[in-house]
Design a protein around this motif. Structure first.
Motif, PDB file in Angstrom:
ATOM      1  N   ASP A   8      33.018  43.281  41.561  1.00  0.00           N
ATOM      2  CA  ASP A   8      33.363  41.924  41.130  1.00  0.00           C
ATOM      3  C   ASP A   8      34.420  42.037  40.052  1.00  0.00           C
ATOM      4  O   ASP A   8      34.559  43.086  39.424  1.00  0.00           O
ATOM      5  CB  ASP A   8      32.135  41.188  40.598  1.00  0.00           C
ATOM      6  N   ASN A   9      35.149  40.960  39.822  1.00  0.00           N
ATOM      7  CA  ASN A   9      36.186  40.986  38.794  1.00  0.00           C
ATOM      8  C   ASN A   9      35.734  40.246  37.536  1.00  0.00           C
ATOM      9  O   ASN A   9      36.538  39.686  36.806  1.00  0.00           O
ATOM     10  CB  ASN A   9      37.518  40.446  39.318  1.00  0.00           C
ATOM     11  N   CYS A  63      33.556  45.845  37.723  1.00  0.00           N
ATOM     12  CA  CYS A  63      34.816  46.304  38.329  1.00  0.00           C
ATOM     13  C   CYS A  63      34.812  47.831  38.458  1.00  0.00           C
ATOM     14  O   CYS A  63      35.586  48.383  39.219  1.00  0.00           O
ATOM     15  CB  CYS A  63      36.023  45.817  37.537  1.00  0.00           C
ATOM     16  N   ASP A  80      42.282  40.822  40.554  1.00  0.00           N
ATOM     17  CA  ASP A  80      42.100  39.451  41.017  1.00  0.00           C
ATOM     18  C   ASP A  80      41.050  39.403  42.128  1.00  0.00           C
ATOM     19  O   ASP A  80      40.565  40.447  42.588  1.00  0.00           O
ATOM     20  CB  ASP A  80      43.425  38.826  41.462  1.00  0.00           C
ATOM     21  N   LYS A  81      40.697  38.210  42.547  1.00  0.00           N
ATOM     22  CA  LYS A  81      39.639  38.035  43.555  1.00  0.00           C
ATOM     23  C   LYS A  81      39.937  38.771  44.850  1.00  0.00           C
ATOM     24  O   LYS A  81      39.019  39.213  45.533  1.00  0.00           O
ATOM     25  CB  LYS A  81      39.434  36.552  43.834  1.00  0.00           C
ATOM     26  N   ASP A  82      41.193  38.920  45.203  1.00  0.00           N
ATOM     27  CA  ASP A  82      41.573  39.607  46.438  1.00  0.00           C
ATOM     28  C   ASP A  82      41.236  41.092  46.413  1.00  0.00           C
ATOM     29  O   ASP A  82      41.140  41.719  47.453  1.00  0.00           O
ATOM     30  CB  ASP A  82      43.065  39.444  46.730  1.00  0.00           C
ATOM     31  N   GLN A  83      41.068  41.653  45.220  1.00  0.00           N
ATOM     32  CA  GLN A  83      40.765  43.075  45.104  1.00  0.00           C
ATOM     33  C   GLN A  83      39.259  43.375  45.119  1.00  0.00           C
ATOM     34  O   GLN A  83      38.865  44.521  45.264  1.00  0.00           O
ATOM     35  CB  GLN A  83      41.385  43.638  43.824  1.00  0.00           C
ATOM     36  N   THR A  86      37.322  46.143  47.364  1.00  0.00           N
ATOM     37  CA  THR A  86      38.267  47.201  47.740  1.00  0.00           C
ATOM     38  C   THR A  86      38.229  48.313  46.686  1.00  0.00           C
ATOM     39  O   THR A  86      37.708  48.130  45.592  1.00  0.00           O
ATOM     40  CB  THR A  86      39.721  46.674  47.820  1.00  0.00           C
TER      41      THR A  86
END
Length: 90
Positions: A8-9, A63, A80-83, A86
């Motif tokens: 999570d970020n 993170c 960011d949320k897109d990461q 991943t």
């Protein structure tokens, strides 16, 4: 897998018990974030054990890139949320 998964970020607020031992997820794969559930098997990562110094709330890193594991140091602000979900940068 050379870098941990960004679970999570943002950090997770948890309640800790003084003198209790916890296992912090370092790989980012656990379904019990921010704690280890054994999902690191075969990844080369190991959980980080720690003992709570006091009763109360703490913000634990999700993170997986903090320099103060298991505690959040604000590093998550670079993701960011897109990461989320991943492998983060080295």
């Amino acid at each position: 897998m050379s870098n941990p998964i960004i679970a999570d970020n943002k950090p997770k607020k948890v309640t800790l018990e003084k003198d209790k031992k916890y296992m912090f997820c370092a790989c980012g794969r656990s379904n019990n974030q921010p704690f280890c559930d054994g999902s690191h098997a075969g990844t080369g990562f190991s959980p980080k054990s720690f003992v709570a110094k006091e009763d109360g709330h703490a913000f634990l890193c999700q993170c997986k890139h903090t320099d103060d594991a298991p505690y959040c140091d604000g590093t998550h602000s670079q993701f960011d949320k897109d990461q989320v979900g991943t492998e983060g940068p080295g």
